[in-house]
Structure formats: C-alpha cells, structure tokens
Scaffold this active site. Structure first.
Site, PDB file in Angstrom:
ATOM      1  N   LYS A  69      -2.577 -39.359 -63.688  1.00 35.14           N
ATOM      2  CA  LYS A  69      -3.079 -39.653 -62.181  1.00 35.14           C
ATOM      3  C   LYS A  69      -4.208 -40.717 -62.721  1.00 35.14           C
ATOM      4  O   LYS A  69      -4.716 -40.815 -63.913  1.00 35.14           O
ATOM      5  CB  LYS A  69      -3.948 -38.615 -61.713  1.00 35.14           C
ATOM      6  CG  LYS A  69      -3.990 -38.774 -60.421  1.00 35.14           C
ATOM      7  CD  LYS A  69      -2.853 -37.977 -59.612  1.00 35.14           C
ATOM      8  CE  LYS A  69      -2.909 -38.219 -58.334  1.00 35.14           C
ATOM      9  NZ  LYS A  69      -1.739 -37.881 -57.277  1.00 35.14           N
ATOM     10  N   GLY A 126       1.509 -36.408 -39.666  1.00 33.59           N
ATOM     11  CA  GLY A 126       1.544 -37.707 -40.119  1.00 33.59           C
ATOM     12  C   GLY A 126       2.727 -37.914 -40.665  1.00 33.59           C
ATOM     13  O   GLY A 126       3.736 -37.790 -40.046  1.00 33.59           O
ATOM     14  N   HIS A 127       2.615 -38.822 -41.731  1.00 28.22           N
ATOM     15  CA  HIS A 127       3.952 -39.469 -42.296  1.00 28.22           C
ATOM     16  C   HIS A 127       4.998 -38.247 -42.659  1.00 28.22           C
ATOM     17  O   HIS A 127       6.196 -38.597 -42.494  1.00 28.22           O
ATOM     18  CB  HIS A 127       3.521 -40.078 -43.556  1.00 28.22           C
ATOM     19  CG  HIS A 127       2.999 -41.347 -43.488  1.00 28.22           C
ATOM     20  ND1 HIS A 127       1.635 -41.545 -43.835  1.00 28.22           N
ATOM     21  CD2 HIS A 127       3.644 -42.630 -43.069  1.00 28.22           C
ATOM     22  CE1 HIS A 127       1.397 -42.943 -43.564  1.00 28.22           C
ATOM     23  NE2 HIS A 127       2.389 -43.394 -43.159  1.00 28.22           N
ATOM     24  N   VAL A 128       4.505 -36.917 -43.258  1.00 33.56           N
ATOM     25  CA  VAL A 128       5.433 -36.022 -43.384  1.00 33.56           C
ATOM     26  C   VAL A 128       5.489 -35.197 -42.337  1.00 33.56           C
ATOM     27  O   VAL A 128       6.631 -34.652 -41.918  1.00 33.56           O
ATOM     28  CB  VAL A 128       4.596 -35.254 -44.621  1.00 33.56           C
ATOM     29  CG1 VAL A 128       5.878 -34.021 -44.871  1.00 33.56           C
ATOM     30  CG2 VAL A 128       4.513 -36.099 -45.884  1.00 33.56           C
ATOM     31  N   GLY A 143      -1.111 -31.194 -38.799  1.00 32.07           N
ATOM     32  CA  GLY A 143      -0.939 -32.421 -39.274  1.00 32.07           C
ATOM     33  C   GLY A 143       0.308 -33.091 -38.852  1.00 32.07           C
ATOM     34  O   GLY A 143       1.583 -32.688 -39.431  1.00 32.07           O
TER      35      GLY A 143
HETATM   36  P1  NAD Z   1      -1.079 -38.374 -43.494  1.00 29.04           P
HETATM   37  O1  NAD Z   1      -2.290 -38.730 -43.551  1.00 29.04           O
HETATM   38  O2  NAD Z   1      -0.202 -39.459 -42.847  1.00 29.04           O
HETATM   39  O3  NAD Z   1      -0.941 -37.258 -42.262  1.00 29.04           O
HETATM   40  C1  NAD Z   1      -2.035 -36.433 -42.172  1.00 29.04           C
HETATM   41  C2  NAD Z   1      -2.227 -35.953 -41.034  1.00 29.04           C
HETATM   42  O4  NAD Z   1      -3.110 -34.585 -40.724  1.00 29.04           O
HETATM   43  C3  NAD Z   1      -2.721 -36.855 -39.973  1.00 29.04           C
HETATM   44  O5  NAD Z   1      -1.957 -37.305 -38.877  1.00 29.04           O
HETATM   45  C4  NAD Z   1      -4.108 -36.504 -39.677  1.00 29.04           C
HETATM   46  O6  NAD Z   1      -4.664 -37.032 -38.352  1.00 29.04           O
HETATM   47  C5  NAD Z   1      -3.860 -34.830 -39.473  1.00 29.04           C
HETATM   48  N1  NAD Z   1      -4.962 -34.244 -40.058  1.00 29.04           N
HETATM   49  C6  NAD Z   1      -6.132 -34.428 -40.716  1.00 29.04           C
HETATM   50  N2  NAD Z   1      -7.050 -33.575 -40.357  1.00 29.04           N
HETATM   51  C7  NAD Z   1      -6.696 -32.531 -39.383  1.00 29.04           C
HETATM   52  C8  NAD Z   1      -6.947 -31.326 -39.033  1.00 29.04           C
HETATM   53  N3  NAD Z   1      -8.223 -30.927 -39.559  1.00 29.04           N
HETATM   54  N4  NAD Z   1      -6.262 -30.722 -38.256  1.00 29.04           N
HETATM   55  C9  NAD Z   1      -5.264 -31.370 -37.884  1.00 29.04           C
HETATM   56  N5  NAD Z   1      -4.620 -32.127 -38.234  1.00 29.04           N
HETATM   57  C10 NAD Z   1      -5.258 -33.150 -39.258  1.00 29.04           C
HETATM   58  O7  NAD Z   1      -0.359 -37.876 -44.707  1.00 29.04           O
HETATM   59  P2  NAD Z   1       0.930 -37.336 -45.195  1.00 29.04           P
HETATM   60  O8  NAD Z   1       1.526 -38.352 -46.053  1.00 29.04           O
HETATM   61  O9  NAD Z   1       1.812 -37.058 -44.034  1.00 29.04           O
HETATM   62  O10 NAD Z   1       0.539 -36.182 -45.999  1.00 29.04           O
HETATM   63  C11 NAD Z   1       0.538 -34.812 -45.495  1.00 29.04           C
HETATM   64  C12 NAD Z   1      -0.051 -33.877 -46.805  1.00 29.04           C
HETATM   65  O11 NAD Z   1       0.879 -33.879 -47.352  1.00 29.04           O
HETATM   66  C13 NAD Z   1      -1.330 -34.605 -47.460  1.00 29.04           C
HETATM   67  O12 NAD Z   1      -1.973 -33.335 -47.950  1.00 29.04           O
HETATM   68  C14 NAD Z   1      -0.760 -34.952 -48.741  1.00 29.04           C
HETATM   69  O13 NAD Z   1      -1.348 -34.831 -49.845  1.00 29.04           O
HETATM   70  C15 NAD Z   1       0.513 -34.142 -48.932  1.00 29.04           C
HETATM   71  N6  NAD Z   1       1.677 -34.663 -49.611  1.00 29.04           N
HETATM   72  C16 NAD Z   1       2.348 -35.916 -49.091  1.00 29.04           C
HETATM   73  C17 NAD Z   1       3.207 -36.640 -49.760  1.00 29.04           C
HETATM   74  C18 NAD Z   1       3.949 -37.849 -49.228  1.00 29.04           C
HETATM   75  O14 NAD Z   1       4.887 -38.114 -49.520  1.00 29.04           O
HETATM   76  N7  NAD Z   1       3.276 -38.394 -48.090  1.00 29.04           N
HETATM   77  C19 NAD Z   1       3.776 -36.182 -50.846  1.00 29.04           C
HETATM   78  C20 NAD Z   1       3.288 -34.798 -51.332  1.00 29.04           C
HETATM   79  C21 NAD Z   1       2.079 -34.333 -50.682  1.00 29.04           C
END
Ligand code: NAD
Length: 348
Positions: free
Chosen positions: A80, A186-188, A184
C-alpha cells in the site's frame, strides 16, 4: 518514531519513505509480503495529523492486502502507499508525477492502484513516470457497464455473488423475498442494490445523502431508512457498504439479522467481535474475502485476460466463502479467524 518495533510492523518486508522538496510530496510505500508475487495495493491521499498516523495506516493497510490477495487466489503480495496531504487542497499534478517516480524506484516490487483521495486521472499522471500502476484503463468488463478503470462494478458483483452464497448457506434460501439492509449507496452499494433487486430481494436502504436513498427507492422499490436506524431494522441480511469499524459491541447487540455480507473494509471494530457474531448465530462473510472483486479486476486489467476469465475469477469468491464456513463449523471458530488462517497458509 519507531518502525521495526511498531505495533503494526508485523514483519513487513520493505517500508520506503520519500520526500520531494520541489513538489512538497511526502509519501510512504509499504510492502508487507511478496511470497506470492509483487505487491499490489492502492495509493491513498489523506490529511494525516502526523507521520506516525500515516505510518500506522500504511502498515495496517498493506498487511490487509496480503491477506486479501491470497484469499482472492492472486499470485500477488500485499502493499500500500500513502501520500500525506489533503486531496482537496494539496493535490497537484507535479506531486502525482513525483509519486510515479517514487513507485518506479521500487522497480515493480510495489504496483499501485487507486484508493481514497485519488482518481483514475491521478494514476494516469503517475503512469507517465512508471509502468507499475494498474487500474488506469478497463480492458475487460464484468458486465455491459462501461467502466473507466474504477473497479466498483466488479466489487459489487463479487459482493452480490458472496451474499447469495452466504444466504444459501445460513438460511437455505434463494434471494427472492429475502430482506436486505444496505448501509451506503455509493459506487458499490448502489450497484449491489441493482443486482439484489433483480433477484427479487426486498431492500431497506440508507445513506447520508438523501438523493442516493431517493434513487434506490424509485429504481428498486427500496424502503428508506434513517442512517442511525439501519442496525435496528427487522431484516435477514445486513450489507455494510459505507465505512469500516461499524461492527462494534453496541451495534452488534442491535442487529436482528442472520447474515452480514457487504463491501466495506475493516467492518469489525475488533477481530474478537467475529466470535460475538458467531455466538449470536450471525454468519459473517469476512470483508476482505467478499469485497475482493475490485482487486481481482485490477489484476486482470494488468494481464492478458478476457471478460469471461474476469467473471469466472470473481465467481470463485463463492467457493472461498464456502470453504471458510465449512472449516468454521468443523473447528467451532468464527469465520473471520478461519479466513486469516487460510490466508496465512497460502502466503506463509
Ligand atoms: P463510496 O464513497 O462511493 O460510497 C460510500 C457511500 O456511503 C456514500 O454514498 C456515502 O454517502 C455513504 N455513507 C457514508 N457514511 C455513511 C453513513 N454513516 N451511513 C450511511 N451511508 C453513509 O465508496 P464505495 O466505492 O462504494 O465503497 C464502499 C465501501 O466498500 C468502502 O468501505 C470501501 O473501502 C469498500 N470497498 C470498495 C471497493 C471499490 O471497488 N470501490 C473495493 C473494496 C472495498
């Protein structure tokens, strides 16, 4: 600041510190273990309060990548990188170029990808100085969705596949009619909601941004939940897809679910809480196993592969989870501990 005696050091192979006086870049790269191959892991930019905090973060995260890569069946080690600074105010193209030079100085021992605070465009700048960045361009796709190098579609698909397997194992049920709470969108999380809705699951969703909730309500007939109430809803599955550390004693006591399966990294506030979940009869899909679709995607983008090979590799998350659950039952220990054991057998 002690490095070799650091509580998170854990036998790291290589820790490199870098300062570029011209651009003001200050960064650390940590390679935890490369027994299975060169270390792959994201580069994060964050306004760390101190060098000590940055070191702790990079050591902890790179160790996590060793375990994740081993469980994803990748011939890669764990590493990392962290850049010290606020990505909103202190990120400059020159710093990204300097970071590329730093990565290059390790001659491929560490391969960088995107993490918090950085974008695909930042990685492209780094890529002008080094060949050792991945996730810049998506050559292969998990589905028909156009992707720009962000691995979220593969992460969401992997979580969907893993959630389905975990529900089948814990509840002997398909997803039709199963109630899932997603924290949450978001993207995932939003993509996971789409997969689950297609399979007939009933969704209860929350986010801190109301527009994300509204989208899921209108597109997937989801039921809106306030962020602070998500642990109390009477559902079968909890899918944490926002932030880490949410599975603490207080929130675990509130959960009524049979399964926890979500994308967030480091969901357990403490490793010991995995046993608390098992004692409560909740089957927990270890986070770094179920959310490995993204790292699998990044790996396939860096080799000569195909859409089919990427999808088949992500599908294997199911087999890995089943191996964990079976061993956990035989040994009478929590799934997160079994996952650690299997990973250590693979990379040790
Ligand atoms: P993102 O930032 O796109 O989405 C996170 C979402 O959570 C946002 O919409 C945000 O508004 C919401 N959020 C934040 N705090 C909150 C709360 N207290 N209550 C409810 N919702 C809340 O991130 P992502 O890319 O979707 O990733 C989500 C999680 O998965 C993260 O922990 C990330 O580390 C993990 N992850 C992501 C990937 C990836 O490919 N993007 C891969 C492995 C792990």
């Amino acid at each position: 600041m002690s490095v070799f005696e650091h509580s998170e050091f854990d036998g790291h192979e290589h820790v490199a510190f870098y300062q570029d006086k011209v651009t003001g870049l200050k960064a650390i790269i940590a390679v935890h273990n490369s027994n299975l191959g060169n270390a792959l892991g994201g580069c994060r930019m964050w306004p760390y309060a101190s060098d000590e905090e940055a070191l702790k973060d990079v050591l902890r995260l790179s160790k996590g990548m060793t375990y994740k890569a081993a469980m994803a069946g990748l011939k890669q080690g764990g590493g990392k990188a962290v850049i010290m600074g606020d990505p909103r105010t202190e990120k400059t193209p020159d710093k990204m170029l300097a970071m590329g030079k730093f990565i290059d100085s390790l001659s491929g021992k560490y391969i960088s990808a995107e993490d918090s605070g950085l974008t695909v465009d930042d990685l492209k700048l780094m890529g002008k100085q080094t060949a050792h960045v991945s996730g810049i361009q998506a050559k292969y796709h998990i589905n028909s969705e156009p992707a720009d190098g962000n691995p979220a579609p593969s992460t969401a698909y992997g979580v969907y596949v893993g959630l389905k397997t975990t529900v089948k194992h814990a509840m002997n049920s398909e997803l039709e009619g199963v109630k899932v709470a997603i924290q949450g969108l978001g993207h995932v999380g939003m993509r996971l909601a789409k997969h689950l809705h297609k399979q007939g699951a009933r969704l209860y969703v929350t986010d801190i941004h109301p527009e994300n909730i509204e989208k899921a309500v209108s597109e997937f007939s989801a039921i809106a939940v306030n962020p602070e109430d998500i642990y109390d809803v009477d559902v079968d599955v909890f899918a944490p897809c926002a932030m880490g550390g949410i599975l603490d004693a207080e929130n675990i006591a509130r959960l009524k679910v049979k399964v926890i399966a979500g994308a967030a990294n480091n969901q357990l506030a403490k490793e010991a809480f995995g046993q608390l979940l098992a004692d409560k009869g909740i089957l927990y899909a270890p986070d770094y196993v179920i959310n490995a679709g993204g790292i699998i995607d990044i790996f396939h983008q860096s080799i000569s592969s195909s859409d089919k090979a990427l999808r088949e590799h992500v599908n294997k998350i199911s087999d890995t989870l089943l191996e964990i659950y079976r061993r956990a039952e035989i040994q009478g220990i929590a799934a997160n501990i079994v996952a650690n054991q299997i990973a250590e057998e693979r990379f040790g």
